[in-house]
Design a protein around this motif. Structure first.
Motif, PDB file in Angstrom:
ATOM      1  N   LEU A 366       1.151  -1.292   0.332  1.00 55.22           N
ATOM      2  CA  LEU A 366       0.199   0.203  -0.018  1.00 55.22           C
ATOM      3  C   LEU A 366       0.924   1.138  -0.220  1.00 55.22           C
ATOM      4  CD1 LEU A 366      -3.504  -0.480   2.437  1.00 55.22           C
ATOM      5  CD2 LEU A 366      -2.532  -0.499  -0.058  1.00 55.22           C
ATOM      6  N   PHE A 367       1.268   1.167   0.763  1.00 58.04           N
ATOM      7  CA  PHE A 367       2.614   2.662   0.798  1.00 58.04           C
ATOM      8  C   PHE A 367       3.210   2.610  -0.462  1.00 58.04           C
ATOM      9  CE2 PHE A 367       3.298   1.684   5.769  1.00 58.04           C
ATOM     10  CZ  PHE A 367       2.757   2.558   5.822  1.00 58.04           C
ATOM     11  N   ALA A 368       3.585   1.516  -1.527  1.00 57.73           N
ATOM     12  CA  ALA A 368       3.865   1.451  -2.497  1.00 57.73           C
ATOM     13  C   ALA A 368       3.261   2.537  -3.650  1.00 57.73           C
ATOM     14  CB  ALA A 368       4.539   0.912  -3.044  1.00 57.73           C
ATOM     15  N   THR A 369       2.150   2.045  -3.378  1.00 59.35           N
ATOM     16  CA  THR A 369       1.012   2.871  -4.194  1.00 59.35           C
ATOM     17  C   THR A 369       0.663   4.830  -3.866  1.00 59.35           C
ATOM     18  OG1 THR A 369      -0.686   2.596  -2.892  1.00 59.35           O
ATOM     19  CG2 THR A 369      -0.003   0.755  -4.459  1.00 59.35           C
ATOM     20  N   GLY A 370       1.784   5.066  -2.600  1.00 59.66           N
ATOM     21  CA  GLY A 370       0.914   6.154  -2.173  1.00 59.66           C
ATOM     22  C   GLY A 370      -0.224   5.968  -1.850  1.00 59.66           C
ATOM     23  N   VAL A 371      -0.675   4.829  -1.376  1.00 56.91           N
ATOM     24  CA  VAL A 371      -2.635   5.234  -0.921  1.00 56.91           C
ATOM     25  C   VAL A 371      -2.095   6.155   0.093  1.00 56.91           C
ATOM     26  CG1 VAL A 371      -1.801   3.758   1.528  1.00 56.91           C
ATOM     27  CG2 VAL A 371      -4.184   3.865   0.705  1.00 56.91           C
ATOM     28  N   ALA A 372      -3.413   7.367   0.321  1.00 56.77           N
ATOM     29  CA  ALA A 372      -3.343   8.112   1.099  1.00 56.77           C
ATOM     30  C   ALA A 372      -3.662   8.025   2.638  1.00 56.77           C
ATOM     31  CB  ALA A 372      -4.985   9.619   0.655  1.00 56.77           C
ATOM     32  N   PRO A 373      -4.023   8.090   3.678  1.00 51.14           N
ATOM     33  CA  PRO A 373      -3.956   7.668   4.499  1.00 51.14           C
ATOM     34  C   PRO A 373      -5.055   7.829   5.094  1.00 51.14           C
ATOM     35  CG  PRO A 373      -2.230   9.623   4.410  1.00 51.14           C
ATOM     36  CD  PRO A 373      -2.194   9.273   3.414  1.00 51.14           C
ATOM     37  N   SER A 374      -5.664   8.373   5.004  1.00 50.64           N
ATOM     38  CA  SER A 374      -7.254   8.140   4.607  1.00 50.64           C
ATOM     39  C   SER A 374      -7.885   6.931   4.260  1.00 50.64           C
ATOM     40  CB  SER A 374      -8.172   9.534   4.526  1.00 50.64           C
ATOM     41  OG  SER A 374      -7.719  10.009   3.181  1.00 50.64           O
ATOM     42  N   GLN A 375      -7.383   6.390   3.240  1.00 48.72           N
ATOM     43  CA  GLN A 375      -7.663   5.628   3.002  1.00 48.72           C
ATOM     44  C   GLN A 375      -6.807   3.752   2.985  1.00 48.72           C
ATOM     45  OE1 GLN A 375     -10.624   4.874   0.380  1.00 48.72           O
ATOM     46  NE2 GLN A 375     -10.437   7.241   1.834  1.00 48.72           N
ATOM     47  N   PHE A 376      -5.729   4.345   3.694  1.00 52.99           N
ATOM     48  CA  PHE A 376      -5.375   3.289   4.771  1.00 52.99           C
ATOM     49  C   PHE A 376      -5.685   1.998   5.235  1.00 52.99           C
ATOM     50  CE2 PHE A 376      -2.320   0.959   7.195  1.00 52.99           C
ATOM     51  CZ  PHE A 376      -1.266   0.584   6.695  1.00 52.99           C
ATOM     52  N   HIS A 377      -7.003   2.186   6.276  1.00 51.32           N
ATOM     53  CA  HIS A 377      -7.321   0.751   6.514  1.00 51.32           C
ATOM     54  C   HIS A 377      -8.363   0.127   6.015  1.00 51.32           C
ATOM     55  CE1 HIS A 377      -5.558   1.599  10.352  1.00 51.32           C
ATOM     56  NE2 HIS A 377      -6.245   2.752  10.012  1.00 51.32           N
ATOM     57  N   ALA A 378      -9.059   1.152   4.833  1.00 57.23           N
ATOM     58  CA  ALA A 378     -10.377   0.299   4.071  1.00 57.23           C
ATOM     59  C   ALA A 378      -9.622  -0.273   2.941  1.00 57.23           C
ATOM     60  CB  ALA A 378     -10.779   1.778   3.295  1.00 57.23           C
ATOM     61  N   ARG A 379      -8.248   0.120   2.646  1.00 57.01           N
ATOM     62  CA  ARG A 379      -7.794  -0.426   0.830  1.00 57.01           C
ATOM     63  C   ARG A 379      -7.415  -1.812   1.856  1.00 57.01           C
ATOM     64  NH1 ARG A 379      -5.149   2.491  -2.734  1.00 57.01           N
ATOM     65  NH2 ARG A 379      -3.683   1.124  -3.248  1.00 57.01           N
ATOM     66  N   PHE A 380      -6.415  -1.908   3.270  1.00 57.51           N
ATOM     67  CA  PHE A 380      -5.895  -2.999   3.828  1.00 57.51           C
ATOM     68  C   PHE A 380      -6.905  -4.175   3.881  1.00 57.51           C
ATOM     69  CE2 PHE A 380      -4.369  -5.532   7.659  1.00 57.51           C
ATOM     70  CZ  PHE A 380      -2.620  -5.412   6.721  1.00 57.51           C
ATOM     71  N   ASP A 381      -7.911  -3.361   4.366  1.00 60.33           N
ATOM     72  CA  ASP A 381      -9.297  -4.226   4.964  1.00 60.33           C
ATOM     73  C   ASP A 381      -9.449  -5.114   3.822  1.00 60.33           C
ATOM     74  OD1 ASP A 381      -8.544  -3.536   7.590  1.00 60.33           O
ATOM     75  OD2 ASP A 381     -10.773  -2.928   7.101  1.00 60.33           O
ATOM     76  N   ALA A 382      -9.284  -4.667   2.578  1.00 57.83           N
ATOM     77  CA  ALA A 382     -10.217  -5.372   1.193  1.00 57.83           C
ATOM     78  C   ALA A 382      -9.382  -5.906   0.319  1.00 57.83           C
ATOM     79  CB  ALA A 382     -10.513  -3.746   0.517  1.00 57.83           C
ATOM     80  N   GLN A 383      -7.089  -5.757   0.813  1.00 57.35           N
ATOM     81  CA  GLN A 383      -6.720  -6.189   0.076  1.00 57.35           C
ATOM     82  C   GLN A 383      -6.479  -7.763   0.996  1.00 57.35           C
ATOM     83  OE1 GLN A 383      -5.384  -2.708  -2.852  1.00 57.35           O
ATOM     84  NE2 GLN A 383      -3.891  -3.257  -1.270  1.00 57.35           N
ATOM     85  N   PHE A 384      -5.987  -7.353   2.289  1.00 55.12           N
ATOM     86  CA  PHE A 384      -4.885  -8.120   2.772  1.00 55.12           C
ATOM     87  C   PHE A 384      -5.752 -10.043   3.062  1.00 55.12           C
ATOM     88  CE2 PHE A 384      -3.777  -9.574   7.203  1.00 55.12           C
ATOM     89  CZ  PHE A 384      -2.086 -10.413   6.782  1.00 55.12           C
ATOM     90  N   GLY A 385      -5.211 -10.580   2.751  1.00 58.62           N
ATOM     91  CA  GLY A 385      -5.544 -12.104   2.208  1.00 58.62           C
ATOM     92  C   GLY A 385      -6.668 -12.336   1.643  1.00 58.62           C
TER      93      GLY A 385
END
Length: 702
Positions: A366-385
């Motif tokens: 996620l950091f490599a994509t330049g994810v906005a901090p406000s989107q970090f958790h939503a993106r993580f939850d959608a992608q991890f696993g």
């Protein structure tokens, strides 16, 4: 043991296969290895800090690992870095265990297609040694693969294919494309005193169970048990020759800096496609001023590295894809044969893997994509696993411009010239990768992926081939068909350096088969070799099977200052905001958490001190600045922040991650995919001919 019948330089896959065979035949064998012994008790996959140590001490990249056993490699003129490991077992310690044979057509590319070169041998010449190494290594897979000539089944049944991987197999079958359950050097059932795979998913950082068939377990330990001598911490400096021009041993340097000489009647190089040409070139002398075995001028040239791409599919279902063998579940050889008219020379092979890594790896993506901090958790939850990954290998054809050479200035700690890699990915290979990335993306979408992420080309290569090619003509090759040097008949090269073409598949199975074939030939014909003049010495005594950490850990030298601690917490707060009942990332960075971090990664403390002592910038600007000015500093800073955050038990509970669990599975003795008919198309009459002609995929979407 003052003199050896055979000296082997390098204790990786090829060296282990040959050493065990030669010792079984009664020869006195000595092996030199600049690294150490390791074992299941050394690896961190079952421990809390496994992702932190995978990024440094157990990294597959020597430039990141920076262990004492590693040597510097200059990549400034290369499109790729390399993955390797220096230690007993070599890169099989950290390889994924994918175990493929070269296709029959890979051996005569010039005769069949008018490209590249022909090997001096054919698939049939190697078939019995493929079978033998499958058995001695311990391989799991499904027999009867129609892409190959008939051969013995793998000694163990295949590992299971379940869940989303079956959906991907259905997508392949619906198009009539080749797929096959992957053959892995990972045991599916108890074998040779070892435990079967438990799907922990940390194959590329060392197997805690010993289920992965790394060559230290399968060959080097039996070799030592037979009385063979393996000297660790021994860096070979040069191969020596006598007045007749025969190899008579090697000079090597121990950890204290003392120089020794090991004499032998035969010397076998097994130091990989970079280390072997490096040492041959560094052994130049009056009789061989251009390096040993180099009258053809080809030592170091024709480097092939299998340029690759990664294609991730993100699925709505939670797959828990941080688990599973890694290793591969499914292979696709649909585009592996060369087919005129596809727009590129050679072919490409795909392997399906789990996501690779735990929560730290997902955060770093996620950091490599330049994810906005406000989107970090939503993106993580959608992608991890939620992801599976195709790894695509493209066949790079031999090119003398791609090479290993000695660096004119850089040396290792013992003064031996470093290797310099000159490698450029060809336009043809880039087209092959583009084609396969597009096709693999379609298959993932067919199986239900809602998003695709591709890294094309990948920045690293793990397969090192071609830098001392075999052939019948001394003017155009370095070694003969038995892997012995044309110029020096008692000097052999038995690693991937001897490859004439790379093929499209992972090379370790072929490396091992070639090494066993060469060792068998040496056993049968050693009496015909003229012995060199001997040079006597004594090897220091030592414990041959002592496991050690991959590198000595420096003592902890303190902690961050209060200002540095506060600044790190501020950056963490900005990058990882609060979510649900959990505070922002900075609140996790307390003294206890930092102590744990620095206990696992003591190298981080001085680096973080340096980074945090730099000019004041707001957190996002600092990260952006480091991305341009010092990318490795950025990676270390983000690894520290995410590493601390995802080690917190509250965070792990929220994301449903309880570490890399051991999940034993039974071997798949009666695969359901056979009953479902998912392989019927590759068993159909005429399939092999249509596949080699590219007919089954001619109408595939671009």
């Amino acid at each position: 043991m003052d003199h050896a019948d055979v000296l082997i330089v390098g204790a990786g896959a090829a060296g282990g296969i040959a050493a065990r065979r030669l010792a079984e035949a009664g020869l006195a064998v000595v092996a030199l290895e600049q690294g150490d012994w390791h074992g299941p008790d050394s690896y961190r996959g079952s421990e809390w800090d496994w992702e932190l140590t995978a990024a440094r001490q157990w990294s597959t990249r020597p430039d990141l690992r920076r262990a004492k056993a590693d040597y510097p490699i200059d990549f400034s003129a290369s499109d790729m870095h390399v993955l390797n490991f220096n230690g007993v077992g070599g890169s099989t310690i950290l390889f994924n265990g994918v175990w493929n044979r070269l296709l029959a057509s890979n051996f005569d590319m010039r005769s069949r297609f008018g490209i590249a070169d022909d090997w001096p041998i054919r698939y049939e010449d190697l078939a019995s040694w493929y079978d033998a190494t499958d058995r001695s290594v311990g391989v799991s897979g499904l027999g009867g693969h129609p892409a190959y000539p008939a051969h013995a089944d793998p000694p163990l049944p295949p590992l299971p294919i379940e869940g989303k991987a079956i959906d991907i197999a259905r997508a392949m079958a619906s198009r009539g494309w080749h797929w096959w359950p992957e053959t892995n050097a990972i045991i599916s059932a108890a074998y040779d005193g070892r435990h079967p795979c438990v799907q922990r998913g940390t194959c590329s950082n060392g197997c805690n169970e010993g289920a992965k068939s790394s060559i230290d377990l399968t060959h080097w330990r039996p070799f030592a048990a037979m009385g063979g001598r393996l000297v660790t911490g021994a860096r070979a400096r040069r191969i020596t020759v006598d007045g007749q021009g025969l190899a008579n041993g090697a000079e090597w340097i121990d950890r204290a800096g003392a120089v020794h000489h090991q004499s032998a009647d035969v010397v076998l190089m097994a130091a990989n496609g970079i280390g072997t040409p490096r040492l041959l070139l560094a052994s130049a002398c009056d009789r061989f001023p251009n390096g040993l075995a180099n009258s053809s001028g080809l030592v170091g040239k024709r480097l092939m590295m299998h340029p690759s791409a990664f294609v991730h599919g993100l699925f709505p279902e939670q797959l828990r894809s941080w688990q599973g063998r890694n290793g591969s579940t499914i292979q696709c050889l649909e585009f592996a044969p060369h087919v005129a008219g596809r727009g590129y020379d050679g072919g490409a092979k795909w392997s399906l893997h789990p996501a690779g890594g735990g929560p730290l790896a997902e955060a770093m993506r996620l950091f490599a994509t330049g994810v906005a901090p406000s989107q970090f958790h939503a993106r993580f939850d959608a992608q991890f696993g939620h992801r599976l990954k195709w790894v695509i290998l493209a066949e790079d054809l031999p090119d003398e411009a791609n090479r290993v050479e000695l660096h004119p200035e850089l040396t290792d700690a013992d003064g031996i010239p470093a290797a310099r890699i000159v490698y450029r990915t060809s336009a043809s290979v880039r087209r092959a990768l583009d084609h396969s990335v597009a096709q693999a993306s379609e298959i993932l979408r067919d199986a239900g992926a809602y998003a695709i992420e591709a890294t094309n080309p990948a920045p690293v290569g793990a397969h090192l081939m071609g830098t001392a090619r075999m052939g019948d003509d001394p003017a155009g090759s370095v070694v003969d068909r038995w892997c012995m040097a044309h110029d020096i008949p008692n000097l052999g090269v038995i690693d991937g350096s001897v490859f004439v073409t790379a093929g499209t598949v992972n090379p370790t199975s072929t490396i091992c088969a070639l090494a066993l074939r060469a060792a068998d030939h040496l056993v049968r014909n050693r009496g015909s070799l003229r012995p060199p003049a001997r040079s006597y010495h004594r090897i220091p005594e030592g414990l041959p099977c002592r496991n050690v950490a991959p590198d000595a850990q420096p003592e902890r030298v303190g902690a961050l200052t209060a200002d540095q601690h506060a600044r790190l917490a501020t950056i963490a707060d900005a990058l990882i905001p609060a979510v649900d009942e959990l505070p922002a990332g900075g609140a996790m960075i307390d003294g206890t958490a930092l102590q744990r971090l620095f206990a696992a990664r003591p190298d981080m403390l001085p680096e973080l001190r340096r980074i945090l002592a730099g000019p004041e910038r707001d957190p996002v600007s600092l990260v952006d600045h480091l991305a341009e000015a010092a990318p490795l500093d950025r990676e270390l800073l983000l690894t520290a922040i995410a590493g601390v955050y995802f080690l917190d038990p509250r965070v792990r509970a929220r994301i449903g991650y309880d570490g890399q669990a051991a999940i034993p599975q039974s071997p798949d003795r009666f695969p359901a995919y056979l009953a479902e008919g998912l392989l019927d198309h590759v068993f159909a009459d005429g399939w092999h001919e249509r596949w080699e002609a590219g007919a089954s995929s001619v109408d595939a979407p671009a």
